[in-house]
Design a protein around this motif. Structure first.
Motif, PDB file in Angstrom:
ATOM      1  N   LEU A  92       0.837  -1.209   0.000  1.00  0.00           N
ATOM      2  CA  LEU A  92       0.000   0.000   0.000  1.00  0.00           C
ATOM      3  C   LEU A  92       0.872   1.260   0.000  1.00  0.00           C
TER       4      LEU A  92
ATOM      5  N   GLY B 131       0.625   7.401  11.425  1.00  0.00           N
ATOM      6  CA  GLY B 131       0.175   6.340  10.534  1.00  0.00           C
ATOM      7  C   GLY B 131      -1.042   5.619  11.091  1.00  0.00           C
ATOM      8  N   GLY B 132      -1.542   4.677  10.301  1.00  0.00           N
ATOM      9  CA  GLY B 132      -2.740   3.949  10.684  1.00  0.00           C
ATOM     10  C   GLY B 132      -2.569   3.161  11.975  1.00  0.00           C
ATOM     11  N   THR B 133      -1.379   2.684  12.214  1.00  0.00           N
ATOM     12  CA  THR B 133      -1.121   1.908  13.428  1.00  0.00           C
ATOM     13  C   THR B 133      -1.358   2.776  14.661  1.00  0.00           C
TER      14      THR B 133
ATOM     15  N   ASN C 271      -5.140   3.701  14.939  1.00  0.00           N
ATOM     16  CA  ASN C 271      -5.937   2.618  15.512  1.00  0.00           C
ATOM     17  C   ASN C 271      -5.702   2.499  17.019  1.00  0.00           C
TER      18      ASN C 271
ATOM     19  N   SER D 208      -2.507  -4.345  13.558  1.00  0.00           N
ATOM     20  CA  SER D 208      -2.339  -3.294  14.569  1.00  0.00           C
ATOM     21  C   SER D 208      -3.482  -3.302  15.589  1.00  0.00           C
TER      22      SER D 208
ATOM     23  N   THR E 138     -13.371  -2.681   8.996  1.00  0.00           N
ATOM     24  CA  THR E 138     -12.302  -2.273   8.090  1.00  0.00           C
ATOM     25  C   THR E 138     -12.909  -1.808   6.774  1.00  0.00           C
TER      26      THR E 138
ATOM     27  N   GLY F 177     -11.628  -1.265   3.601  1.00  0.00           N
ATOM     28  CA  GLY F 177     -10.453  -1.491   2.759  1.00  0.00           C
ATOM     29  C   GLY F 177      -9.440  -2.331   3.508  1.00  0.00           C
TER      30      GLY F 177
ATOM     31  N   THR G 163      -6.249  -4.604   4.161  1.00  0.00           N
ATOM     32  CA  THR G 163      -4.901  -4.503   3.605  1.00  0.00           C
ATOM     33  C   THR G 163      -4.674  -5.570   2.533  1.00  0.00           C
TER      34      THR G 163
ATOM     35  N   ASP H  37     -11.624   1.425  10.448  1.00  0.00           N
ATOM     36  CA  ASP H  37     -10.243   1.510   9.980  1.00  0.00           C
ATOM     37  C   ASP H  37     -10.281   1.708   8.460  1.00  0.00           C
TER      38      ASP H  37
ATOM     39  N   ALA I 148      -7.824   3.146   6.746  1.00  0.00           N
ATOM     40  CA  ALA I 148      -6.455   3.504   6.380  1.00  0.00           C
ATOM     41  C   ALA I 148      -6.288   3.460   4.860  1.00  0.00           C
ATOM     42  N   TYR I 149      -6.891   2.466   4.244  1.00  0.00           N
ATOM     43  CA  TYR I 149      -6.772   2.293   2.803  1.00  0.00           C
ATOM     44  C   TYR I 149      -7.978   2.937   2.087  1.00  0.00           C
TER      45      TYR I 149
ATOM     46  N   ASP J 205      -5.430   7.055   6.309  1.00  0.00           N
ATOM     47  CA  ASP J 205      -4.011   7.174   5.952  1.00  0.00           C
ATOM     48  C   ASP J 205      -3.930   7.953   4.644  1.00  0.00           C
TER      49      ASP J 205
ATOM     50  N   HIS K 176      -1.318   8.857   3.495  1.00  0.00           N
ATOM     51  CA  HIS K 176      -0.134   8.353   2.790  1.00  0.00           C
ATOM     52  C   HIS K 176      -0.380   7.029   2.047  1.00  0.00           C
ATOM     53  N   LYS K 177      -1.625   6.592   2.040  1.00  0.00           N
ATOM     54  CA  LYS K 177      -1.943   5.429   1.203  1.00  0.00           C
ATOM     55  C   LYS K 177      -2.772   5.823  -0.010  1.00  0.00           C
TER      56      LYS K 177
HETATM   57  C1  LIG Z   1      -1.744   0.080   6.378  1.00  0.00           C
HETATM   58  C2  LIG Z   1      -2.863  -0.213   7.290  1.00  0.00           C
HETATM   59  C3  LIG Z   1      -2.777   0.065   8.646  1.00  0.00           C
HETATM   60  C4  LIG Z   1      -1.487   0.555   9.287  1.00  0.00           C
HETATM   61  O1  LIG Z   1      -1.184   1.825   8.834  1.00  0.00           O
HETATM   62  P1  LIG Z   1       0.329   2.365   8.897  1.00  0.00           P
HETATM   63  O2  LIG Z   1       0.201   3.717   8.289  1.00  0.00           O
HETATM   64  O3  LIG Z   1       1.137   1.415   8.068  1.00  0.00           O
HETATM   65  O4  LIG Z   1       0.738   2.381  10.309  1.00  0.00           O
HETATM   66  C5  LIG Z   1      -3.888  -0.148   9.434  1.00  0.00           C
HETATM   67  N1  LIG Z   1      -5.014  -0.638   8.900  1.00  0.00           N
HETATM   68  C6  LIG Z   1      -5.129  -0.950   7.590  1.00  0.00           C
HETATM   69  C7  LIG Z   1      -6.420  -1.505   7.074  1.00  0.00           C
HETATM   70  C8  LIG Z   1      -4.052  -0.748   6.737  1.00  0.00           C
HETATM   71  O5  LIG Z   1      -4.150  -1.075   5.448  1.00  0.00           O
END
Ligand SMILES: *Cc1c(COP(=O)(O)O)cnc(C)c1O
Length: 480
Positions: free
Chosen positions: A87, A146-148, A151, A181, A232, A234, A236, A261, A263-264, A290, A292-293
């Motif tokens: 990602l 970041g997503g970690t 969360n 995470s 979630t 999206g 990972t 979540d 993030a994606y 995120d 950055h994704k």
């Molecule tokens: C990438 C991702 C994370 C973690 O995010 P980071 O920015 O890598 O810390 C958490 N949840 C999902 C669904 C992700 O795809």
């Protein structure tokens, strides 16, 4: 040595030095014809081991020459259309402009007296994001690394809001393909080893709400306390989006914190075509995004958003030197009261320059393109007898494996796919990822580059099939 400090007398040197670096990177980006050189760990280790950090080169050009050797030439380049692995996105230039500005000014977003306008800009971007989500007038949030971390913070708030006698009684519900995470957060939050209850997914890798209802029911019956449901938006591995409205309904029914979540999947917040795929996200208590994704931002750029700003107090501590209570009375804004971090980068500025140059539609258009590309790629794979493809994409991920016509041993098929991924990486022709589905090895394309074409996908599939066939051929030779 003072000549290296950025100040009024060295501004010109700063300009020259950074320009030299930018020129090297620009030249590299303009001429990379593969996402990776395939350099071996040993070869690169030797070069890096050979450098004596106690003997500086002093000269910028010499340092950049050395950097070519130890990093730039053999880096993994996400902007290349055949980088299809994780990602990671190609970055937009307006964000790089923001990055250059924020690192030079070096604001720290913990307090007003270290950031001034930075605090207000971050707040405006948080408000922009919560409005896009639809979290309502009391919403707030903060940028994170970041997503970690997002969360973790969301689950900290959920833990503090939950009413339980003992941390050991708390349960978090998340699909079996949710991000790891969630489990890591549970551990950091002092919950028990069984705190995260995995909820089965359906054929499309979406959390089964019937199973979630059953687990919530069981939890309450057992005298335990449901602390949060993590939906979630999206995943990972598959880009699958859990059924948000149904999950929201169950969270309301059981009075449980709903964390999404995204993030994606947050890229859909800017989408012109597919925003409805994350309908229901507006009912969340907290959301991870995120940038950055799927907003084409450089690492790091992420945020956690909450429906009720008051819940952020669970992350607040007052330090006399930094954010004493009287500042609240004086109405001096600060972000440290809302954050797990103290000193914190002004990452928000990258999103700001992006939105001011391109607008949100510009980002949404790019994300829509990669979603469309994934749909094309799925058709290619589904029609190709050499491959088995799982899950029609909801975002931009394709998970598949090579299934050689003549081989029936599943372990041998696993080995052929693992070999193909490795061989491809070593060749540098393309970079793809892998994951397991039902215990078997699969390959994964995460498509985040609008410059990747269906022809690239077809070409990489041919390369994969070629490597896998080569492995099986060699394996036959070995056997005979
Ligand atoms: C990438 C991702 C994370 C973690 O995010 P980071 O920015 O890598 O810390 C958490 N949840 C999902 C669904 C992700 O795809």
């Amino acid at each position: 040595m003072r000549s290296h400090l950025l100040n009024d007398t060295t501004a010109e040197q700063y300009r020259r030095s950074v320009t030299e670096g930018v020129e090297r990177v620009a030249a590299r980006i303009a001429t990379t014809d593969r996402p990776f050189t395939g350099v071996a760990v040993d070869a690169l280790s030797r070069r890096i081991d050979g450098i004596d950090l106690d003997r500086p080169l002093r000269d910028t050009a010499a340092v950049l020459d050395e950097l070519e050797d130890v990093y730039l030439r053999d880096a993994v380049y996400f902007h290349h259309p055949r980088y299809l692995a994780h990602l990671n996105c190609p970055v937009v230039i307006p964000a790089l402009l923001g990055e250059a500005v924020l690192s030079a000014v070096n604001s720290s977003l913990d307090t007003w007296d270290q950031s001034a306008g930075g605090t207000l800009i971050e707040r405006k971007l948080i408000d922009w994001t919560t409005a896009r989500i639809g979290l309502g007038p009391a919403a707030d949030g903060v940028f994170t690394s970041g997503g970690t971390q997002s969360n973790l913070q969301a689950l900290l708030l959920a833990r503090e809001e939950a009413k339980a006698e003992s941390l050991a009684d708390l349960r978090i519900f998340a699909s079996e393909v949710s991000h790891f995470s969630v489990k890591k957060s549970a551990k950091l939050l002092g919950l028990g080893p069984d705190a995260v209850v995995p909820v089965p997914v359906d054929h499309d890798k979406r959390l089964q709400s019937v199973a979630l209802a059953r687990e919530l029911e069981r939890c309450v019956r057992d005298g335990l306390v449901p602390m949060a449901v993590v939906a979630t938006a999206g995943t990972t591995d598959f880009g699958s989006i859990d059924p948000l409205p149904e999950i929201a309904g169950l969270c309301e029914q059981y009075g449980v914190w709903m964390h999404v979540d995204a993030a994606y999947g947050c890229g859909l917040l800017a989408s012109l075509k597919y925003r409805d795929r994350i309908a229901g996200i507006e009912r969340a208590d907290s959301v991870t995004v995120d940038y950055h994704k799927s907003f084409f931002q450089p690492v790091s750029s992420s945020a956690v958003l909450v429906r009720d700003a008051a819940t952020l107090r669970h992350a607040t501590y007052h330090a006399e030197y930094l954010n004493p209570r009287r500042m609240v009375q004086e109405r001096i804004p600060n972000q440290v009261d809302k954050s797990l971090q103290t000193t914190r980068r002004f990452d928000a500025l990258k999103l700001w320059t992006t939105l001011r140059v391109m607008g949100a539609d510009g980002i949404g258009e790019l994300f829509d393109e990669v979603c469309d590309l994934a749909a094309e790629g799925w058709k290619l794979l589904a029609a190709d007898p050499r491959f088995d493809v799982v899950v029609e994409p909801s975002l931009s991920t394709l998970v598949f494996r090579h299934v050689p016509a003549a081989v029936t041993d599943p372990a041998e098929i696993d080995r052929a796919n693992l070999y193909a991924r490795k061989a491809l990486f070593a060749s540098g022709d393309a970079v793809v990822a892998g994951t397991k589905v039902a215990g078997r090895h699969y390959l994964k394309f995460t498509l985040l580059n609008p410059e990747t074409t269906p022809a690239d996908i077809a070409a990489v599939l041919d390369l994969i099939a070629g490597h896998a066939e080569q492995y099986l051929g060699d394996s036959l030779d070995r056997a005979s």
